[in-house]
Design an enzyme around this catalytic site. Structure first.
Site, PDB file in Angstrom:
ATOM      1  N   ASP A 184      66.815  43.755 -85.324  1.00 41.22           N
ATOM      2  CA  ASP A 184      65.818  43.703 -86.393  1.00 41.22           C
ATOM      3  C   ASP A 184      64.520  43.090 -85.857  1.00 41.22           C
ATOM      4  OD1 ASP A 184      66.790  41.133 -86.229  1.00 41.22           O
ATOM      5  OD2 ASP A 184      67.170  40.886 -88.372  1.00 41.22           O
ATOM      6  N   SER A 185      64.536  42.690 -84.562  1.00 36.65           N
ATOM      7  CA  SER A 185      63.282  42.317 -83.890  1.00 36.65           C
ATOM      8  C   SER A 185      62.325  43.510 -83.872  1.00 36.65           C
ATOM      9  CB  SER A 185      63.567  41.846 -82.460  1.00 36.65           C
ATOM     10  OG  SER A 185      64.377  42.787 -81.776  1.00 36.65           O
ATOM     11  N   ASP A 224      71.501  45.928 -85.965  1.00 37.31           N
ATOM     12  CA  ASP A 224      71.385  44.700 -86.755  1.00 37.31           C
ATOM     13  C   ASP A 224      71.414  45.022 -88.240  1.00 37.31           C
ATOM     14  OD1 ASP A 224      71.295  42.222 -85.513  1.00 37.31           O
ATOM     15  OD2 ASP A 224      69.200  42.464 -84.894  1.00 37.31           O
ATOM     16  N   LYS A 273      75.632  43.990 -86.234  1.00 33.55           N
ATOM     17  CA  LYS A 273      75.501  42.568 -85.914  1.00 33.55           C
ATOM     18  C   LYS A 273      75.008  41.821 -87.147  1.00 33.55           C
ATOM     19  CE  LYS A 273      72.237  40.883 -82.974  1.00 33.55           C
ATOM     20  NZ  LYS A 273      71.411  40.058 -83.874  1.00 33.55           N
ATOM     21  N   GLU A 297      71.966  32.367 -79.432  1.00 35.33           N
ATOM     22  CA  GLU A 297      70.508  32.382 -79.223  1.00 35.33           C
ATOM     23  C   GLU A 297      69.943  30.961 -79.229  1.00 35.33           C
ATOM     24  OE1 GLU A 297      68.292  35.194 -81.604  1.00 35.33           O
ATOM     25  OE2 GLU A 297      66.360  34.359 -80.943  1.00 35.33           O
ATOM     26  N   GLU A 307      74.056  37.794 -88.656  1.00 35.57           N
ATOM     27  CA  GLU A 307      73.754  36.406 -88.297  1.00 35.57           C
ATOM     28  C   GLU A 307      74.542  35.459 -89.186  1.00 35.57           C
ATOM     29  OE1 GLU A 307      69.509  35.764 -88.463  1.00 35.57           O
ATOM     30  OE2 GLU A 307      69.104  37.366 -87.024  1.00 35.57           O
TER      31      GLU A 307
END
Ligand code: KIV
Length: 279
Positions: A45-46, A84, A114, A183, A116
């Protein structure tokens, strides 16, 4: 050609074989990453910050993730594609989370998703895995919580925070996650987590002891060469400068009339030209 299995990564960890993961958001860069032999590609999602010009990952939508995931899948045959789940696509309700994860696999063509977060998402991870959706975890600096974390700070520095991160990693493994991204955490903590898990850890700003490493494509290719190099990244190329120089040269040649030449032009036969002379 079939894609690599997510189970390969665990085998590689057992063999002490390290691997690289990189982000890609489109067809050409996904193709290049696969041609470079990178076995696992993250449609991060970057994309929000590095491709779409948002200030963070928070505005990224499911539709945007699907759009970019599809392009990456089309550009690859062999790589594992992890998509993401964007902010608020899995936090509001478990049913919505399941439906959104399903869309990334069914419509997007991703191999895995993915998410978080730690212990609070463990029941969801378990349900996804039970339903056949491979899940990669993400601990430490979780960019979707940037407002809560108060900025891009190193995580897990106190004994309590480090112990929680180790417990979260264990809980994600126990819930069936096939790998976990770590991270921006101290390298010794990443080493401890890596040693305690049987699934691979994939670090970004987490030191050299993780089983794999992940980097944001635009950081390692130096696309934003007018910005400082992040501490956790390394520039393997300076494509920003190369692209700018090429575009300047193109514009200069167009302005000077030296491009295009006959070499770049198409001819017409003489008879047609004669016929057209009187038109
Ligand atoms: O979105 C992303 O690029 C990521 C990496 C930083 C791991 O989640």
């Amino acid at each position: 050609m079939s894609r690599l299995s997510i189970h390969k990564l665990k085998e590689w960890k057992a063999q002490g074989r390290r691997f690289a993961m990189v982000t890609a958001y489109d067809y050409p860069t996904a193709r290049l990453a696969e041609q470079a032999g990178i076995p696992i590609i993250l449609v991060g999602d970057s994309v929000g910050s590095v491709v779409l010009g948002y200030g963070s990952t928070i505005p990224v939508t499911m539709e945007e993730m699907l759009h970019h995931t599809k392009a990456v899948v089309r550009g690859t045959e062999r790589a594992i594609i992890v998509a993401d789940m964007p902010f608020m696509s899995y936090q509001a309700s478990p049913d919505e989370a399941m439906a959104n994860a399903g869309r990334l696999l069914k419509e997007g063509g991703a191999t895995a998703v993915k998410l978080e977060g730690g212990s609070h998402i463990v029941p969801l991870v378990r349900r996804m895995v039970e339903c056949g959706i491979p899940v990669m975890g993400h601990l430490g600096l979780t960019p979707q919580s940037i407002n809560q974390l108060g900025g891009h700070k190193v995580q897990g520095k106190t004994p309590a925070a480090a112990a929680k991160l180790i417990a979260d990693a264990r809980a994600l493994e126990e819930a069936g996650a096939f790998a976990v991204v770590l991270e921006t955490i101290p390298a010794p903590l990443a080493k401890m987590v890596t040693e305690r898990l049987t699934i691979p850890t994939i670090g970004i700003g987490a030191g050299p002891h993780c089983d794999g490493q992940v980097q944001v494509l635009h950081d390692i290719l130096g696309i934003y060469d007018d910005q400082r190099v992040l501490k956790h990244a390394k520039r393997y190329a300076v494509l920003g400068a190369a692209i700018r120089d090429a575009l300047r040269q193109y514009a200069a040649e167009v302005e000077a009339g030296t491009f295009p030449t006959a070499e770049h032009s198409f001819e017409m036969d003489e008879a047609t030209l004669r016929e057209l002379a009187s038109v």
